[in-house]
Scaffold this motif. Sequence first.
Motif, PDB file in Angstrom:
ATOM      1  N   CYS A  70       0.835  -1.212   0.000  1.00  0.00           N
ATOM      2  CA  CYS A  70       0.000   0.000   0.000  1.00  0.00           C
ATOM      3  C   CYS A  70       0.864   1.254   0.000  1.00  0.00           C
ATOM      4  O   CYS A  70       0.603   2.200  -0.749  1.00  0.00           O
ATOM      5  N   ASP A  71       1.882   1.266   0.843  1.00  0.00           N
ATOM      6  CA  ASP A  71       2.752   2.436   0.924  1.00  0.00           C
ATOM      7  C   ASP A  71       3.473   2.681  -0.396  1.00  0.00           C
ATOM      8  O   ASP A  71       3.622   3.830  -0.825  1.00  0.00           O
ATOM      9  N   VAL A  72       3.911   1.609  -1.044  1.00  0.00           N
ATOM     10  CA  VAL A  72       4.573   1.748  -2.344  1.00  0.00           C
ATOM     11  C   VAL A  72       3.630   2.390  -3.352  1.00  0.00           C
ATOM     12  O   VAL A  72       3.998   3.309  -4.092  1.00  0.00           O
ATOM     13  N   ALA A  73       2.371   1.917  -3.378  1.00  0.00           N
ATOM     14  CA  ALA A  73       1.399   2.437  -4.343  1.00  0.00           C
ATOM     15  C   ALA A  73       1.041   3.890  -4.049  1.00  0.00           C
ATOM     16  O   ALA A  73       1.015   4.727  -4.960  1.00  0.00           O
ATOM     17  N   TYR A  74       0.772   4.201  -2.791  1.00  0.00           N
ATOM     18  CA  TYR A  74       0.353   5.563  -2.441  1.00  0.00           C
ATOM     19  C   TYR A  74       1.490   6.570  -2.633  1.00  0.00           C
ATOM     20  O   TYR A  74       1.284   7.666  -3.172  1.00  0.00           O
ATOM     21  N   VAL A  75       2.697   6.218  -2.182  1.00  0.00           N
ATOM     22  CA  VAL A  75       3.841   7.113  -2.377  1.00  0.00           C
ATOM     23  C   VAL A  75       4.112   7.279  -3.869  1.00  0.00           C
ATOM     24  O   VAL A  75       4.454   8.379  -4.335  1.00  0.00           O
ATOM     25  N   GLY A  76       3.940   6.202  -4.635  1.00  0.00           N
ATOM     26  CA  GLY A  76       4.105   6.287  -6.079  1.00  0.00           C
ATOM     27  C   GLY A  76       3.156   7.290  -6.706  1.00  0.00           C
ATOM     28  O   GLY A  76       3.530   8.017  -7.633  1.00  0.00           O
ATOM     29  N   MET A  77       1.922   7.348  -6.201  1.00  0.00           N
ATOM     30  CA  MET A  77       0.955   8.310  -6.718  1.00  0.00           C
ATOM     31  C   MET A  77       1.462   9.735  -6.552  1.00  0.00           C
ATOM     32  O   MET A  77       1.425  10.541  -7.495  1.00  0.00           O
ATOM     33  N   TRP A  78       1.975  10.065  -5.361  1.00  0.00           N
ATOM     34  CA  TRP A  78       2.465  11.422  -5.124  1.00  0.00           C
ATOM     35  C   TRP A  78       3.690  11.737  -5.970  1.00  0.00           C
ATOM     36  O   TRP A  78       3.846  12.851  -6.478  1.00  0.00           O
ATOM     37  N   LEU A  79       4.564  10.757  -6.155  1.00  0.00           N
ATOM     38  CA  LEU A  79       5.756  10.989  -6.970  1.00  0.00           C
ATOM     39  C   LEU A  79       5.395  11.212  -8.438  1.00  0.00           C
ATOM     40  O   LEU A  79       6.026  12.026  -9.124  1.00  0.00           O
ATOM     41  N   ILE A  80       4.389  10.508  -8.920  1.00  0.00           N
ATOM     42  CA  ILE A  80       3.961  10.686 -10.310  1.00  0.00           C
ATOM     43  C   ILE A  80       3.351  12.071 -10.502  1.00  0.00           C
ATOM     44  O   ILE A  80       3.629  12.750 -11.498  1.00  0.00           O
ATOM     45  N   PHE A  81       2.540  12.509  -9.567  1.00  0.00           N
ATOM     46  CA  PHE A  81       1.991  13.862  -9.646  1.00  0.00           C
ATOM     47  C   PHE A  81       3.121  14.896  -9.678  1.00  0.00           C
ATOM     48  O   PHE A  81       3.080  15.860 -10.447  1.00  0.00           O
ATOM     49  N   HIS A  82       4.129  14.693  -8.841  1.00  0.00           N
ATOM     50  CA  HIS A  82       5.246  15.635  -8.802  1.00  0.00           C
ATOM     51  C   HIS A  82       6.005  15.643 -10.131  1.00  0.00           C
ATOM     52  O   HIS A  82       6.359  16.706 -10.657  1.00  0.00           O
ATOM     53  N   ALA A  83       6.242  14.457 -10.678  1.00  0.00           N
ATOM     54  CA  ALA A  83       6.997  14.361 -11.929  1.00  0.00           C
ATOM     55  C   ALA A  83       6.247  14.992 -13.099  1.00  0.00           C
ATOM     56  O   ALA A  83       6.872  15.440 -14.067  1.00  0.00           O
ATOM     57  N   ALA A  84       4.911  15.042 -13.017  1.00  0.00           N
ATOM     58  CA  ALA A  84       4.120  15.577 -14.123  1.00  0.00           C
ATOM     59  C   ALA A  84       4.133  17.101 -14.183  1.00  0.00           C
ATOM     60  O   ALA A  84       3.805  17.679 -15.229  1.00  0.00           O
ATOM     61  N   LEU A  85       4.533  17.755 -13.100  1.00  0.00           N
ATOM     62  CA  LEU A  85       4.540  19.216 -13.095  1.00  0.00           C
ATOM     63  C   LEU A  85       5.743  19.762 -13.858  1.00  0.00           C
ATOM     64  O   LEU A  85       6.828  19.178 -13.816  1.00  0.00           O
ATOM     65  N   PRO A  86       5.581  20.884 -14.541  1.00  0.00           N
ATOM     66  CA  PRO A  86       6.729  21.498 -15.235  1.00  0.00           C
ATOM     67  C   PRO A  86       7.658  22.188 -14.243  1.00  0.00           C
ATOM     68  O   PRO A  86       7.289  22.452 -13.095  1.00  0.00           O
ATOM     69  N   ARG A  87       8.845  22.470 -14.677  1.00  0.00           N
ATOM     70  CA  ARG A  87       9.774  23.224 -13.840  1.00  0.00           C
ATOM     71  C   ARG A  87       9.356  24.693 -13.807  1.00  0.00           C
ATOM     72  O   ARG A  87       8.975  25.247 -14.829  1.00  0.00           O
ATOM     73  N   PRO A  88       9.418  25.324 -12.639  1.00  0.00           N
ATOM     74  CA  PRO A  88       9.086  26.756 -12.579  1.00  0.00           C
ATOM     75  C   PRO A  88      10.099  27.576 -13.366  1.00  0.00           C
ATOM     76  O   PRO A  88      11.287  27.278 -13.358  1.00  0.00           O
ATOM     77  N   GLN A  89       9.616  28.583 -14.052  1.00  0.00           N
ATOM     78  CA  GLN A  89      10.478  29.425 -14.876  1.00  0.00           C
ATOM     79  C   GLN A  89      10.918  30.669 -14.104  1.00  0.00           C
ATOM     80  O   GLN A  89      11.919  30.663 -13.431  1.00  0.00           O
ATOM     81  N   LYS A  90      10.130  31.728 -14.184  1.00  0.00           N
ATOM     82  CA  LYS A  90      10.456  32.956 -13.473  1.00  0.00           C
ATOM     83  C   LYS A  90       9.819  32.920 -12.090  1.00  0.00           C
ATOM     84  O   LYS A  90       8.623  32.694 -11.946  1.00  0.00           O
ATOM     85  N   LEU A  91      10.629  33.142 -11.071  1.00  0.00           N
ATOM     86  CA  LEU A  91      10.148  33.092  -9.701  1.00  0.00           C
ATOM     87  C   LEU A  91       9.996  34.494  -9.136  1.00  0.00           C
ATOM     88  O   LEU A  91      10.838  35.359  -9.344  1.00  0.00           O
ATOM     89  N   SER A  92       8.901  34.698  -8.419  1.00  0.00           N
ATOM     90  CA  SER A  92       8.665  35.967  -7.741  1.00  0.00           C
ATOM     91  C   SER A  92       8.781  35.752  -6.238  1.00  0.00           C
ATOM     92  O   SER A  92       8.835  34.618  -5.753  1.00  0.00           O
ATOM     93  N   GLY A  93       8.798  36.850  -5.502  1.00  0.00           N
ATOM     94  CA  GLY A  93       8.839  36.754  -4.051  1.00  0.00           C
ATOM     95  C   GLY A  93       7.620  36.057  -3.483  1.00  0.00           C
ATOM     96  O   GLY A  93       7.713  35.328  -2.492  1.00  0.00           O
ATOM     97  N   ARG A  94       6.460  36.276  -4.116  1.00  0.00           N
ATOM     98  CA  ARG A  94       5.236  35.643  -3.627  1.00  0.00           C
ATOM     99  C   ARG A  94       5.286  34.134  -3.816  1.00  0.00           C
ATOM    100  O   ARG A  94       4.824  33.374  -2.955  1.00  0.00           O
ATOM    101  N   GLN A  95       5.834  33.683  -4.948  1.00  0.00           N
ATOM    102  CA  GLN A  95       5.956  32.246  -5.178  1.00  0.00           C
ATOM    103  C   GLN A  95       6.909  31.619  -4.162  1.00  0.00           C
ATOM    104  O   GLN A  95       6.630  30.539  -3.620  1.00  0.00           O
TER     105      GLN A  95
END
Length: 257
Positions: A70-95
Amino acid sequence: MNAMTILYEGLHCLFCAWLTYWLIGKTIAAPHHPMLYATTVAVVCLLLGDAYWLAHLIIRGNVPEILSACDVAYVGMWLIFHAALPRPQKLSGRQAALAALMGVFTVLNGVGWTVWTQHWLLNLIWTIPLFLLAVRSALLLDVRLNSLRGYLFLPLPGLLLAAETASFLWPEFWDSLNVLCAILWLCSLMLFAWLLKGKAPFRQLPIPAWMLLMVYCECASLLSSDWAYFVFQVLLAGTIGCFARIVGKEGEPLYAL
């Protein structure tokens, strides 16, 4: 393990199965949609974890042991969501401010889980992907913490920290403090969603904002017990369902506010 728990877990598993079926159909129709593909794989991980959890409850009458499939599957879900996000480009102070807030928030929850359960390795394994997803999602958003919504939200994590700490220090007041913590979690979750949406309606909430709400619901459930745990798990499932619907309907959604 009582029948109500098994019924709840069975319904949760059926919901994940239906969501998986719907997402697979959407993915076949749009094979070049990377976020949709990642969401489908992540939800499949969630379904596999739920199926194993439910089978263990029915066959053995208790929850799986530490560091189970279960832990492997659930942690895998969060890692896949993270991997799907693009890299941030321009960063502001608010970000950067929101990312710092979410990073500290996630780490403190990991510390709370460790103090409560005494399983430091498992909680470290859970904290790392949630931390990465929370920080990266925050870096893709431009949220004004110095707005009225921010001023209403920001005191609540501090109150949560105080209440959760008190529940560990004075276990004789555990029941009363658990109710207080659940109320604070619910209130802070609603204010956090209100803060993230800005002036746009919820249907236009960007992908990183939905991911932050998912992380928030997960943190709330892992520091809750009894009825509060199930409430936040239902909210997490609903958030994942809304997120999947937006990804499947909108094509390539906007990443930032």
